[in-house]
Design a protein around this motif. Sequence first.
Motif, PDB file in Angstrom:
ATOM      1  N   PRO A 189       0.833  -1.221   0.000  1.00 38.49           N
ATOM      2  CA  PRO A 189       0.000   0.000   0.000  1.00 38.49           C
ATOM      3  C   PRO A 189       0.859   1.258   0.000  1.00 38.49           C
ATOM      4  CG  PRO A 189       0.186  -0.830   2.223  1.00 38.49           C
ATOM      5  CD  PRO A 189       0.947  -1.807   1.348  1.00 38.49           C
ATOM      6  N   ASP A 190       1.817   1.328  -0.899  1.00 42.35           N
ATOM      7  CA  ASP A 190       2.762   2.434  -0.919  1.00 42.35           C
ATOM      8  C   ASP A 190       2.867   3.006  -2.324  1.00 42.35           C
ATOM      9  OD1 ASP A 190       4.208   2.212   1.894  1.00 42.35           O
ATOM     10  OD2 ASP A 190       4.073   0.170   1.097  1.00 42.35           O
ATOM     11  N   ALA A 191       2.984   4.313  -2.408  1.00 42.15           N
ATOM     12  CA  ALA A 191       3.156   4.988  -3.686  1.00 42.15           C
ATOM     13  C   ALA A 191       4.199   6.078  -3.512  1.00 42.15           C
ATOM     14  CB  ALA A 191       1.830   5.578  -4.164  1.00 42.15           C
ATOM     15  N   TYR A 192       4.957   6.329  -4.584  1.00 43.62           N
ATOM     16  CA  TYR A 192       6.073   7.268  -4.520  1.00 43.62           C
ATOM     17  C   TYR A 192       6.086   8.161  -5.752  1.00 43.62           C
ATOM     18  CZ  TYR A 192       7.919   4.115  -0.914  1.00 43.62           C
ATOM     19  OH  TYR A 192       8.073   3.353   0.205  1.00 43.62           O
ATOM     20  N   LEU A 193       6.703   9.324  -5.561  1.00 42.15           N
ATOM     21  CA  LEU A 193       6.990  10.241  -6.653  1.00 42.15           C
ATOM     22  C   LEU A 193       8.500  10.453  -6.661  1.00 42.15           C
ATOM     23  CD1 LEU A 193       5.872  12.050  -8.884  1.00 42.15           C
ATOM     24  CD2 LEU A 193       5.562  13.857  -7.179  1.00 42.15           C
ATOM     25  N   MET A 194       9.118  10.329  -7.827  1.00 40.71           N
ATOM     26  CA  MET A 194      10.574  10.353  -7.933  1.00 40.71           C
ATOM     27  C   MET A 194      10.988  11.301  -9.044  1.00 40.71           C
ATOM     28  SD  MET A 194      13.045   7.061  -8.669  1.00 40.71           S
ATOM     29  CE  MET A 194      12.361   6.700 -10.307  1.00 40.71           C
ATOM     30  N   GLY A 195      12.066  12.037  -8.792  1.00 38.92           N
ATOM     31  CA  GLY A 195      12.563  12.946  -9.818  1.00 38.92           C
ATOM     32  C   GLY A 195      14.032  13.276  -9.627  1.00 38.92           C
ATOM     33  N   ASP A 196      14.700  13.635 -10.727  1.00 44.22           N
ATOM     34  CA  ASP A 196      16.099  14.069 -10.710  1.00 44.22           C
ATOM     35  C   ASP A 196      16.143  15.573 -10.948  1.00 44.22           C
ATOM     36  OD1 ASP A 196      16.619  11.380 -10.510  1.00 44.22           O
ATOM     37  OD2 ASP A 196      17.328  11.156 -12.577  1.00 44.22           O
ATOM     38  N   ARG A 228      23.742  16.804  -9.497  1.00 43.12           N
ATOM     39  CA  ARG A 228      22.300  16.609  -9.437  1.00 43.12           C
ATOM     40  C   ARG A 228      21.948  15.672  -8.295  1.00 43.12           C
ATOM     41  NH1 ARG A 228      20.000  18.813 -13.518  1.00 43.12           N
ATOM     42  NH2 ARG A 228      18.071  17.681 -13.270  1.00 43.12           N
ATOM     43  N   ARG A 229      20.674  15.597  -7.979  1.00 43.73           N
ATOM     44  CA  ARG A 229      20.189  14.687  -6.952  1.00 43.73           C
ATOM     45  C   ARG A 229      18.895  14.023  -7.387  1.00 43.73           C
ATOM     46  NH1 ARG A 229      21.601  13.846  -1.753  1.00 43.73           N
ATOM     47  NH2 ARG A 229      23.507  14.911  -1.107  1.00 43.73           N
ATOM     48  N   ARG A 230      18.739  12.796  -6.927  1.00 43.45           N
ATOM     49  CA  ARG A 230      17.453  12.103  -7.084  1.00 43.45           C
ATOM     50  C   ARG A 230      16.674  12.243  -5.780  1.00 43.45           C
ATOM     51  NH1 ARG A 230      16.587   6.529  -9.933  1.00 43.45           N
ATOM     52  NH2 ARG A 230      16.641   8.089 -11.587  1.00 43.45           N
ATOM     53  N   TRP A 231      15.402  12.593  -5.923  1.00 38.43           N
ATOM     54  CA  TRP A 231      14.495  12.720  -4.784  1.00 38.43           C
ATOM     55  C   TRP A 231      13.377  11.695  -4.924  1.00 38.43           C
ATOM     56  CZ3 TRP A 231      15.461  16.202  -0.839  1.00 38.43           C
ATOM     57  CH2 TRP A 231      16.492  17.119  -1.082  1.00 38.43           C
ATOM     58  N   VAL A 232      13.106  10.971  -3.850  1.00 38.67           N
ATOM     59  CA  VAL A 232      12.037   9.977  -3.819  1.00 38.67           C
ATOM     60  C   VAL A 232      11.155  10.293  -2.625  1.00 38.67           C
ATOM     61  CG1 VAL A 232      11.458   7.526  -3.757  1.00 38.67           C
ATOM     62  CG2 VAL A 232      13.630   8.263  -4.779  1.00 38.67           C
ATOM     63  N   VAL A 233       9.857  10.510  -2.872  1.00 39.04           N
ATOM     64  CA  VAL A 233       8.934  10.957  -1.834  1.00 39.04           C
ATOM     65  C   VAL A 233       7.758   9.987  -1.735  1.00 39.04           C
ATOM     66  CG1 VAL A 233       7.450  12.839  -1.060  1.00 39.04           C
ATOM     67  CG2 VAL A 233       9.553  13.339  -2.316  1.00 39.04           C
ATOM     68  N   HIS A 234       7.470   9.541  -0.513  1.00 37.67           N
ATOM     69  CA  HIS A 234       6.279   8.712  -0.287  1.00 37.67           C
ATOM     70  C   HIS A 234       5.056   9.605  -0.381  1.00 37.67           C
ATOM     71  CE1 HIS A 234       3.442   5.947   1.523  1.00 37.67           C
ATOM     72  NE2 HIS A 234       4.374   5.010   1.611  1.00 37.67           N
ATOM     73  N   THR A 235       4.136   9.249  -1.275  1.00 38.97           N
ATOM     74  CA  THR A 235       2.964  10.095  -1.502  1.00 38.97           C
ATOM     75  C   THR A 235       1.698   9.555  -0.848  1.00 38.97           C
ATOM     76  OG1 THR A 235       2.523   8.965  -3.605  1.00 38.97           O
ATOM     77  CG2 THR A 235       3.874  10.970  -3.684  1.00 38.97           C
TER      78      THR A 235
END
Length: 399
Positions: A189-196, A228-235
């Motif tokens: 039951p997990d969802a994420y948004l990821m971006g560089d 640069r950085r990768r960001w991963v966020v639990h939504t």
Amino acid sequence: MTGPVQEGGCAVLIVGAGPTGLLLACLLARRGVAVRVLERRTAPTVSSRAIGLHPPALRALAELGLEREAVALGERIRVGRARCRDRDLGSMDFRRARRHRGFVLSLPQSRTEDLLIVRLTALAPVALSWGWEVRDLQDSPSAVTVTAQRSSGGAGTLHLRAGLVVGADGSRSRVRTLLGITAAGRDYPDAYLMGDLADPSGQESEREAVVHIEPGGVVESFPLPGGRRRWVVHTGTSITDPTPAALVALVRERTGTVLDPATTTMLSAFTVRRRTARRLLSGRCVLLGDAAHEISPIGGQGITLAWLDALDLAPLLARHLAEDRSGVLQDDPAWRRAERRIRCRARLAGVVAATNTALGRPAGARVSALRALAVRGMLRTPLRRGLAWVYSMGWIRAG
């Protein structure tokens, strides 16, 4: 109109030209095996996608003479730090957990694949074929007949006769389906948004991995090459239309970090699931990588886990052909032992991935405070060395 029909043969046919299929193809070509790789895509990926190469993955690259080049292109992550509500909970140093290769390499998957494609082209110039989708597979005690068609809408059919077939075509493997192998698992039951995005700090000396264990859900940050950085966020819930603005807003809300959405070069929303094929061997065919075992991407173990499969299978494939064996792979004790090793590693990696996923879920104020206290306790004691060992996949040999 079906278009032209092509025919051919090879000792080993690999379906899938992702990092797993490419690595295995290089390992086999280096051993003198006549290998062929079919890929449904018409060109290499340009997206960064997976970025984590753990020390065991670097060992795989070393076998091909590619480790130094990969390390020069990537970003060495030597320290992982945990934070919560603007407070530093502690850190773990991968250099203290390993005598050799004391870091996790951050390298975009597109660059990893480029390295492997160049090496495969040098070892076997005509091995890799783009734009072919496998449609049928007929197994027999002596060979496997595979039929593929153009995947981009063009006309054409390809018939190949292979001594052995390897399914390295990902979590939704066509080879696995054609072999009638089902997969068991669960959806999380997990969802994420990821971006560089561009690194707002601009400090090359502070290129650490940072995990913000926040009440609203985890925010992970990993350095990438080129500042640069990768960001991963639990939504919490799945986002069907992700935008840089949404990612930037969540990062600022939970961590206070201000990012520039205009610098976004990759954006992806994803959910988490775990799947394991009920068997990896079928006749003269074998599954590896995500086709065999899909785990949560939180923790970034996927490529390393798949490459260890390839390191196990390459000598077995070469030996099987050199000895001109007939019959099914599952009748060979060496192949059954390899299957058990692969399954064991996947189970261990799955436990680590599931723990990472659970740790990053949203939590109430009390649970969040207790969670932060527990993490702080581990990272301020000798336990941090054990954590660094786990997160750099030092447990691999135990698998």
